[in-house]
Structure formats: C-alpha cells, structure tokens
Write an enzyme that holds these catalytic residues in place. Structure first.
Site, mmCIF file in Angstrom:
data_model
loop_
_atom_site.group_PDB
_atom_site.id
_atom_site.type_symbol
_atom_site.label_atom_id
_atom_site.label_comp_id
_atom_site.label_asym_id
_atom_site.label_seq_id
_atom_site.Cartn_x
_atom_site.Cartn_y
_atom_site.Cartn_z
ATOM 1 N N GLU A 36 -57.589 55.687 41.790
ATOM 2 C CA GLU A 36 -58.319 55.295 43.004
ATOM 3 C C GLU A 36 -58.934 53.895 42.935
ATOM 4 O O GLU A 36 -60.105 53.715 43.234
ATOM 5 C CB GLU A 36 -59.419 56.322 43.292
ATOM 6 C CG GLU A 36 -58.862 57.709 43.550
ATOM 7 C CD GLU A 36 -59.957 58.719 43.891
ATOM 8 O OE1 GLU A 36 -59.857 59.315 44.974
ATOM 9 O OE2 GLU A 36 -60.879 58.921 43.084
HETATM 10 C C1 ACM Z 1 -59.255 61.880 40.373
HETATM 11 O O1 ACM Z 1 -59.512 63.028 40.815
HETATM 12 N N1 ACM Z 1 -59.644 60.802 41.050
HETATM 13 C C2 ACM Z 1 -58.531 61.698 39.149
#
Ligand code: ACM
Length: 692
Positions: A326
């Site tokens: 992310e």
């Molecule tokens: C995640 O759940 N961002 C690895």
C-alpha cells in the site's frame, strides 16, 4: 556420522514384543479424539489404554538438551494440572523407567530454518508411550500431540493406544501480530507463543513498525522509539527474551519493518528519511497516509544499512520482512527530485521505483545474511528471485509468484480482523484442489500466516480475536489436504479452545472480564447468553459504522463478542436433525421452544442492566431483536406442531421481519437469522418435509 534412530536395545526388544501392525485399529476411536491439528497418520486401538497415574515418569535417554529439558518440564506441569496428579519433575535417563520416553536424534538447527525437520512418531502401548523425533522441534510437536491425547475416563486419566506418524504439510505456518496500531506487552506475546506452540504453528511474524508506532528500541537511532512510539516499545533485551522464548517452543520470529509506505513513525524522529519534508506526528487515526521513504537518496540507504546492522543480531532468523504494501503514489508524485531521479535511472513508473528500492533493500539485507519477504505488491520483474512473496490481496498473487519462480506464503483468507468464521478460514487452502500449479510451483508455496492486525484489538481483546479460530488455520497448514470435515473441525476446536485457555491465552476469560467492566456487575449471565447468538460485524461494516481512532477504548459489546456464535451452530444442527429425522420431531420442537423462550427472557434482563450501564446500548438493542426473532421462532413451531401449514402472507411478512432483524445492532449482528428463515419456510411447507 548419523546416529542410528532407534531406541536403546532393551526398549527395542520391548516394542518388538508388541507389534503394532498386529493390533486392530479402530476408526471410531479416532473420531472421539480431539487432536488439532490432525496428524498425518493416526491409528488408535480401542482395546486398551496407557493409564496416567502418580507414578508417571518422563524419560529422555541418549542426550541432554536444555530446550528439550525445559519442554519436558513444562509438559509435566501441564499434565499434572490436567490430571490433578502430583507428578515428579525429575527426568529419567533410562528408557525403561519412563512412562513417556522421548527419544530424539539430535538438537536440530542452531537457528531454526524454514527447512527444520518437525516430524515425529508417537507409539502408545499399555506400558509406555514412545515419542521419537529426529530433532528437538519434532519432539516439541509430538509432546503437544501427547497432551491432546489425555482422556478422562470415570476412574482416572489415560492415553489411548495409538500409533501416530506425523509431519507438517507446509513448512511455514505463521501468525502475524501487529503491535504498531496497539502495543501488545511482552506477556501478551509470550502467552500467544504458548498457544501457537500448542497447535504447532512455527512462525511469529512480528509487525513491529507502521504509521502509528515504532515498537523496538534502537540504540543507534533512539529517536525512533523516543519520538515514534508514544512510550510503548520493546527494549532489545525484551525482544531477545521473546525470541528465545519462541525458539524454546520451536517458533521462528520474523520481524517486519514496513517500508517504504506505512512508515510515518520513522519520520517523526527522522523526517529526512521521507520523501516530503514534514514535520511528522504519529497519526491518531487509521486513515490511509501518503508518507513514504525517499528511495532516491543515498543517506536513506546509509541509515537503513546501519539500522539493519544493529537489528540483524537481535533477530537471528534468516528472513526479514520489508513490508512493501500500500505505497501511496502521492508521497512520491509531489517531489520533483524524485521525478528527475526516475528519468535518470529510466524508472518508468512508481512500481519500478519501488522495485529499485526493494533491490537496494535486499542487497543491504543480503550483506547481513538475510533473505527478504514482503507483501504481494513487491512482485515486479526486477525483483531478485530469492525473495518470498506474502499474498494478501488474493490467492492469485501467490500462484503468479509461484509461476514466476518466487516462493510464497498465503494470508488472503486468513485475516482474523475480517471477523470471518473458523469454517471460512478452514476452507482456504494455500494449494486448493484443482489448482493448476505444477509440482515445482507447488513446492514454492511454503505455507501461510493468519494475520492479527492491530487497529481493533487491545491486550484485553487480542486473544479472543486470535483464538480459537487460528487453531483451524493451523490445522489447514499442518494436516493433510484431505482433512476437510468442517463439523469434525468444530467438534475438535471446542476441545482445543479449552486447552488453549489452560495453556494461557485469555480468549475465554477476557470477554467475561469486559462484560463485568461495562455492566458494572458480576451478574453477567444474560450477556453471556446473548454472546452465544451474536457476532461482531465484518471489518468493513465496523470501519464504516463507527470508525475507531487510537483513543477508542474498544470496550463496546461488539469488541467483546466473537465470530462462530456457539448457539448459531447448535441451532443449525438441531434443524438439520429435525428435518432429517421426523420421528424425533416432537422432542426437537420442545427443545427449540425452550431456546426461543430463553431468547425472549434475555431482553428484559439486559434492559435492566442497560438502565445503569449506557455502554450496553448495542447489547440492549441486539437483545430486543433476539426477543423478536424468538417470537417468530415460537410461531413457526406452532405451525410445525400440527394443523394446516402457514399461509403465504404470514411467511412473507415474517421473512421481511427477519430481514430487518438481520441488520447490524451497532457493532454486532444476530447470528441466528438464516436458521429462523429455514424454520419459517418449513412452517409453510407440507407435513412430509417437516417431521410432523
Ligand atoms: C496489508 O494488509 N496491507 C498487508
């Protein structure tokens, strides 16, 4: 030279005198045991047992090993507590003196690797049990099986006669604990390590840094913890203690330092690491942040190099998790120096920039003899092939990684904060039947990890979010792919849940303590009854209903109740029998009528508690909905008890009511609506299908 793998001569003669192959094995006896995970192979002979008495002795012939001795000592303590017997803690050296003989070929790897041999065999005769393993880790696994075999019979405790040959299906079987969003003190981690060992998990994936907190002491860069932790972090001494505690239980500890995103906590003390100047403060919410490391500056790599050099000896495991998930492109987009760097290095997009960063990281880590593991976003054609990919956005990334030559582990489907049932997690297999991975690709699927993200858990609630569901995931990762019977899993899970509480996790006692806190009384029976029929809403619903911040105390009824509402499953089983076996109709309808009238009685009791305890608002509203559902159930039973079937109007009206009762009550929802829907539909059907 390999030591021969057989027990001392006298004992070999003894086992030869009782050839296991000649005994009759009994599959119904196996079906009564509550082992979890199920061993690869088990035969039980119901014709006898090994009695457990005060003269029980543990014998460890052949060699002395501190880890094995400590495990043996813990095993005796647990066995004594389980049986009430005053067992001696002295360990015999002579096999012939042992009721349980632990025969181990060698200590195992100095630093446990992903390839450690965890196999063992366990043979139980009426004289003694013999646990054989090539390594101490295998013996640890076998000792857990031995504990689970303890069975109470009217007159005392015993171990059934059994022949077990066991080894894991997958070699990476982990639990991620996020200590950044909420800090979890040492005792929480250690009791969860004990529970992990009880179900043969072998990796603690320790998510030590994220936007909201940096959780380990750095002597070289003390502003990491001084400014980045809000005062809650582990000293290096504590971390070494936890790593040793885990090793004693055959568990590897893989640290995660999430970068280049999820990294604000680094920048509070060291803003020059970031791609934007700051200043930075620790977020007090769980919104997505756009902060990220600056992958273009050499000073950033010098910092990381020194940080890794400091931490590498604290974490002896071969693997180091770099995160990589992310990354918000906005962090890099706004920085013109980053754009110039990308043009100069022919990096066409931010994915290529992150791959550049990851390559630099993997070189830094390789210099410390570490291998990289990261979330599936790190998959990129430029990625070195010794990197392990952790799949969280879907199983597809695991298969893609395996097809491209990367090893991988699965976490998609194992997110504990999603509030799914144990059965839903159990159905997720890292290599599902029918998968078209070839054998080389399948061999790259190392296993999986349950993930306990920390936004919605505190030290008081984390155990009931992890356990017992994680035991079902542990079984999926250890036991043969053919072990898939969900009802039997739930039967065994109920027993293992109690065992886990004895091992030390608070998943059963924690909810009671919180009910007492928010109800301000110890008369919590109505709340416990409610807990059996409600579940927390899903993570998505939770985040959209009342989005928590770092200041949210997480003491709402929805933080206390757990997935797998006990009565939901029991009710389904009752209905299955009712519709399958008409001859039992009358008795089963009486049982159902009792349940429905109990539901109606809970509501006024909780309303009374609520009048003095505003925190019970959601419980009060759920109890009112439960009473309404109970009334519908009682009406349906009257139709099923005789007379003409219910009219279409009644059915559609009650189904519509059930639809509205299915809506969340704050952070919870009733877990019995599908069962009532079945009953209402049956009330309108013919007598032949309803057991009249
Ligand atoms: C995640 O759940 N961002 C690895």
């Amino acid at each position: 030279m390999r030591l021969s793998f057989s027990i001392s001569l006298g004992f070999a003669l003894f086992t030869a005198a009782v050839p296991l192959a000649a005994q009759s094995f009994d599959s119904t006896a196996v079906a009564q045991l509550s082992l979890m995970p199920m061993p690869a192979s088990i035969h039980v002979d119901s014709g006898g047992h090994l009695p457990l008495t005060a003269s029980f002795r543990l014998a460890v012939p052949r060699f002395k090993d501190g880890r094995l001795t400590r495990a043996a000592d813990r095993a005796i303590t647990r066995l004594a507590r389980r049986t009430g017997l005053p067992l001696a803690h002295t360990i015999a050296r002579d096999s012939l003196l042992g009721t349980l003989v632990i025969d181990v070929r060698g200590p195992g790897e100095t630093v446990q690797s992903v390839d450690e041999d965890e196999s063992y065999t366990l043979d139980v005769t009426t004289f003694r049990a013999v646990l054989r393993a090539p390594t101490v880790v295998g013996a640890l696994r076998g000792l857990e099986t031995f504990q689970q075999l303890v069975t109470g019979a009217g007159s005392g405790y015993a171990i059934p006669l059994a022949h077990i040959v066991d080894r894991p299906r997958f070699k990476w079987r982990g639990l991620l604990i996020d200590v950044s969003r909420h800090f979890e003190p040492v005792d929480v981690i250690e009791r969860n390590l004990d529970a992990m060992a009880a179900v043969k998990l072998n990796v603690l994936h320790w998510h030590l840094s994220d936007d909201q907190g940096f959780r380990i002491e750095s002597k070289r860069y003390p502003k990491l913890q001084d400014l980045g932790s809000g005062g809650s972090y582990y000293t290096q001494t504590q971390v070494r203690e936890i790593v040793a505690y885990a090793r004693d239980r055959g568990i590897r500890v893989v640290p995660e330092f999430d970068m280049p995103g999820h990294s604000i906590s680094w920048f509070v003390g060291y803003p020059s690491l970031a791609s934007a100047p700051g200043p930075y403060t620790l977020p007090t919410d769980y919104n997505f942040t756009a902060g990220a490391f600056d992958p273009t500056r050499e000073s950033v790599y010098r910092f990381i190099t020194r940080f890794v050099a400091e931490m590498a000896p604290v974490f002896p495991d071969k693997y180091w998790h770099i995160g990589g998930d992310e990354v918000d492109a906005r962090a890099w987009e706004a920085n013109t120096a980053i754009h110039r760097f990308m043009r100069r290095h022919k990096l066409n997009d931010f994915g290529a920039l992150q791959a550049y960063f990851n390559k630099r990281l993997s070189r830094i880590l390789a210099a410390q003899h570490k291998r990289v593991i990261g979330w599936d976003e790190i998959l990129h054609p430029d990625l070195p092939h010794d990197v392990v990919v952790q799949s969280w956005r879907g199983q597809g990334s695991l298969f893609t990684a395996a097809a491209q030559g990367y090893s991988g582990i699965l976490s998609a489907g194992y997110y504990l904060d999603a509030m799914s049932s144990a059965g839903q997690h159990y159905a997720v297999d890292p290599i599902p039947t029918g998968s078209d991975l070839d054998s080389a690709q399948a061999a790259r699927v190392l296993g999986g990890e349950a993930c306990m993200w920390g936004e919605l858990v505190t030290p008081e609630t984390i155990d009931s979010r992890i356990w017992p569901r994680t035991a079902a995931i542990a079984e999926r990762l250890w036991s043969p792919a053919t072990t898939v019977n969900v009802n039997d899993m739930y039967r065994r899970l109920a027993a293992v849940s109690v065992e886990l509480a004895d091992v030390g996790v608070h998943h059963l006692s924690g909810p009671d303590a919180l009910w007492r806190l928010i109800a301000q009384t110890d008369r919590i029976a109505p709340l416990r009854a409610l807990q059996r029929v409600v579940e927390p809403v899903s993570l998505g619903q939770r985040m959209h209903t009342r989005r928590p911040t770092a200041f949210t105390p997480l003491v709402q009824p929805g933080d206390i109740v757990t997935p797998d509402a006990a009565e939901g499953r029991a009710l389904s089983a009752l209905l299955d029998t009712l519709f399958r076996d008409p001859s039992r109709g009358a008795g089963l309808r009486d049982s159902l009528a009792t349940i429905f009238s109990e539901w109606q009685a809970i509501a006024p009791a909780i309303a009374t508690l609520h009048s003095r305890a505003p925190l019970l608002t959601d419980a009060d509203s759920a109890a009112a909905a439960l009473a309404a559902a109970g009334a519908i159930g009682a009406e349906a039973l009257r139709y099923l008890g005789g007379g003409p079937p219910a009219a279409g109007m009644w059915i559609s009206d009650r189904l519509a009511q059930l639809d509205s009762l299915a809506a969340p009550r704050g952070l919870m929802r009733l877990a019995i609506i599908p069962q009532l829907r079945r009953l209402v539909l049956a009330a309108g059907a013919t007598a032949a299908t309803t057991g009249q």
